[in-house]
Design a protein around this motif. Structure first.
Motif, PDB file in Angstrom:
ATOM      1  N   ASP A 119       0.834  -1.204   0.000  1.00  0.00           N
ATOM      2  CA  ASP A 119       0.000   0.000   0.000  1.00  0.00           C
ATOM      3  C   ASP A 119       0.870   1.256   0.000  1.00  0.00           C
ATOM      4  O   ASP A 119       0.587   2.228  -0.710  1.00  0.00           O
ATOM      5  N   ALA A 120       1.941   1.228   0.792  1.00  0.00           N
ATOM      6  CA  ALA A 120       2.858   2.368   0.805  1.00  0.00           C
ATOM      7  C   ALA A 120       3.559   2.514  -0.539  1.00  0.00           C
ATOM      8  O   ALA A 120       3.708   3.628  -1.063  1.00  0.00           O
ATOM      9  N   TYR A 121       3.973   1.397  -1.115  1.00  0.00           N
ATOM     10  CA  TYR A 121       4.639   1.425  -2.424  1.00  0.00           C
ATOM     11  C   TYR A 121       3.723   2.027  -3.484  1.00  0.00           C
ATOM     12  O   TYR A 121       4.151   2.846  -4.300  1.00  0.00           O
ATOM     13  N   ARG A 122       2.450   1.624  -3.463  1.00  0.00           N
ATOM     14  CA  ARG A 122       1.486   2.126  -4.454  1.00  0.00           C
ATOM     15  C   ARG A 122       1.258   3.623  -4.284  1.00  0.00           C
ATOM     16  O   ARG A 122       1.302   4.385  -5.259  1.00  0.00           O
ATOM     17  N   ILE A 123       1.034   4.059  -3.081  1.00  0.00           N
ATOM     18  CA  ILE A 123       0.723   5.468  -2.837  1.00  0.00           C
ATOM     19  C   ILE A 123       1.918   6.357  -3.158  1.00  0.00           C
ATOM     20  O   ILE A 123       1.768   7.477  -3.670  1.00  0.00           O
ATOM     21  N   GLU A 124       3.121   5.868  -2.901  1.00  0.00           N
ATOM     22  CA  GLU A 124       4.325   6.656  -3.152  1.00  0.00           C
ATOM     23  C   GLU A 124       4.760   6.619  -4.615  1.00  0.00           C
ATOM     24  O   GLU A 124       5.670   7.355  -5.008  1.00  0.00           O
ATOM     25  N   SER A 125       4.124   5.791  -5.435  1.00  0.00           N
ATOM     26  CA  SER A 125       4.555   5.614  -6.823  1.00  0.00           C
ATOM     27  C   SER A 125       3.856   6.547  -7.795  1.00  0.00           C
ATOM     28  O   SER A 125       4.155   6.515  -8.991  1.00  0.00           O
ATOM     29  N   ALA A 126       2.906   7.353  -7.342  1.00  0.00           N
ATOM     30  CA  ALA A 126       2.158   8.199  -8.279  1.00  0.00           C
ATOM     31  C   ALA A 126       1.569   9.387  -7.554  1.00  0.00           C
ATOM     32  O   ALA A 126       1.432   9.392  -6.330  1.00  0.00           O
ATOM     33  N   ASP A 127       1.188  10.404  -8.334  1.00  0.00           N
ATOM     34  CA  ASP A 127       0.519  11.558  -7.748  1.00  0.00           C
ATOM     35  C   ASP A 127      -0.939  11.213  -7.450  1.00  0.00           C
ATOM     36  O   ASP A 127      -1.444  10.146  -7.793  1.00  0.00           O
ATOM     37  N   VAL A 128      -1.621  12.138  -6.794  1.00  0.00           N
ATOM     38  CA  VAL A 128      -2.982  11.882  -6.326  1.00  0.00           C
ATOM     39  C   VAL A 128      -3.932  11.597  -7.482  1.00  0.00           C
ATOM     40  O   VAL A 128      -4.813  10.740  -7.385  1.00  0.00           O
ATOM     41  N   ASP A 129      -3.763  12.300  -8.602  1.00  0.00           N
ATOM     42  CA  ASP A 129      -4.680  12.124  -9.731  1.00  0.00           C
ATOM     43  C   ASP A 129      -4.658  10.712 -10.297  1.00  0.00           C
ATOM     44  O   ASP A 129      -5.644  10.259 -10.886  1.00  0.00           O
ATOM     45  N   ARG A 130      -3.549   9.997 -10.128  1.00  0.00           N
ATOM     46  CA  ARG A 130      -3.428   8.659 -10.694  1.00  0.00           C
ATOM     47  C   ARG A 130      -3.719   7.547  -9.687  1.00  0.00           C
ATOM     48  O   ARG A 130      -3.644   6.369 -10.023  1.00  0.00           O
TER      49      ARG A 130
END
Length: 455
Positions: free
Chosen positions: A145-156
């Protein structure tokens, strides 16, 4: 992110909304979502099918679903996953990928352990192995979950959530329909109805299936971590790792935090409570492993993909809160179809209808819900805060699910499924209230993280 926040800027074009699904970060999340979704049914739904065939009673199966409470308490060790480096691995792979790899190896080992046990002979070793799988799976969720959230900006985030859910649901089909299909193929003709060896073969294949996630972690890139000042002593480390993530959430949302947590705690309650008894229901209704596998694999996959894709696109286009409401209504309504099926009797075509509707509803709801949870986190505490949210999401539903076997024994399947649908009614009110309040947007991602979406 609230609808008000979504409407404050120009809507994304349909072309841009669809194009994001072809980006590398989205495709990586598809594979990692598969790795995350594989263990869940193998310690819950599919395991319940195995246990029921082995002669374990429904009440015991219901209580054994409390193995899944490991997912509800992952916030306890989430700060360790978020902050503590693993000797050797973290230097090689980075903070997120090192924890991902370690947890994936643990899941594979636990599934192999389950494969060499027979619950009809000794149930306790099976339970311990299932607990190990659940613990490692929850740890993988924290890091992923941390990896996913840190891998893109909010719009994506909605698109990444949709890709994650697509992979997750595909894995659940493989761990649900696939394990049944393999077990059916491994059975010896003209032998006893229950054959432990067939299930053991199926679970060994599932253990090997974790290679997809392991390989993806090894070939992926590590997102740029948020800058953090080093702790000067143990007390300061405990302050920043344990207290600050929770304090940050309540500081940003104030009294709205109670409403948000109530919504998170109940959003998936209909699905989770009902799901534990789905496979025992199929067994008691006389459906064979081949019938359940074929229906779930063909129609379940198609409708899950459609639902997840629709949920991701609609969340980007219309706003997460509107799609949350749609998903909640559809999820509760699909449980009523199971109640209808209970009175309808053994009918494969009816099973196709029910499974298809349930997977469509689940895909839409999950894509929107993950995007909603992601929007609530701060980039400084992604792993710990998201673990808190997903733990709150599971605690009450998993606890109630433990009594599902007792409820079926006392009231029957039709009344049980109807009751689980009614559990979703209060959720509609909570979504309405949460939609009228515009939570503060989560902290912006660093520029390097937003750029990593295209890498």
């Amino acid at each position: 992110m609230s609808d008000k926040a979504s409407l404050s800027k120009s809507p994304i074009s349909w072309h841009t909304a669809f194009k994001v699904y072809g980006e590398r970060a989205t495709l990586r999340m598809l594979a990692l979502g598969f790795s995350a979704g594989l263990p869940l049914l193998l310690v819950l739904g599919s395991l319940s099918f195995w246990l029921r065939e082995a002669g374990v009673d429904r009440s015991t199966i219901g209580y054994l679903s409390w193995v899944g409470l490991a997912y509800a308490f992952k916030w306890v060790w989430a700060p360790l996953v978020d902050r503590v480096p693993l000797p050797g691995l973290t230097r090689w792979l980075g903070r997120r990928r090192s924890w991902l790899l370690l947890s994936q190896l643990g899941i594979a080992a636990g599934l192999a352990g389950m494969a060499v046990t027979d619950p009809s002979v000794a149930l306790k070793p099976m339970v311990w192995c299932a607990l190990a799988v659940a613990f490692c799976s929850a740890t993988q969720d924290i890091a992923l979950d941390a990896y996913r959230i840190e891998s893109a900006d909010v719009d994506r985030q909605a698109a990444l959530a949709a890709a994650y859910q697509t992979g997750y649901r595909l894995a659940m089909i493989w761990a649900g329909a696939g394990v049944l299909w393999i077990a059916a193929r491994a059975e010896v003709a003209n032998a006893a109805t229950y054959q432990a060896g067939a299930w053991q073969t199926a679970y060994l294949v599932m253990a090997a299936s974790m290679l997809s996630g392991i390989v993806t972690v090894l070939v992926s890139t590590e997102p740029q971590p948020a800058p953090r000042a080093p702790a000067r002593n143990a007390a300061e480390w405990l302050q920043t790792a344990l207290f600050d993530p929770f304090a940050d959430f309540f500081r940003r949302y104030k009294m709205q935090a109670v409403l948000i947590l109530a919504l998170i705690a109940t959003y998936r309650i209909s699905d989770v409570v009902m799901g534990i008894m789905a496979n025992p229901f199929y067994v008691d209704m006389g459906y064979t492993k081949d019938e359940v596998a074929a229906v779930t694999k063909v129609f379940g996959v198609v409708m899950t993909l459609v639902g997840t894709f629709i949920g991701g696109v609609l969340s980007m286009r219309l706003g997460v809160m509107r799609v949350l409401m749609l998903g909640a209504v559809l999820s509760a309504a699909s449980n009523l179809l199971f109640a209808w099926l209970g009175g309808h009797g053994h009918d494969v075509q009816a099973l196709v209808l029910v499974v298809s509707a349930d997977n469509l509803a689940g895909g839409i709801a999950s894509a929107a819900f993950i995007a909603y949870l992601s929007s609530l986190t701060s980039i400084s505490y992604t792993a710990t805060q998201y673990a808190l949210f997903s733990s709150v999401m599971l605690l009450l539903p998993k606890w109630l699910a433990g009594f599902s076997g007792v409820a079926v024994d006392h009231y029957g399947y039709a009344s049980f499924f109807t009751g689980t649908a009614l559990l979703g009614v209060p959720v509609l009110l909570l979504i309405t209230l949460a939609g009228r309040l515009a939570p503060a947007p989560s902290a912006a991602l660093p520029e390097s993280a937003s750029k990593s979406i295209a890498s």
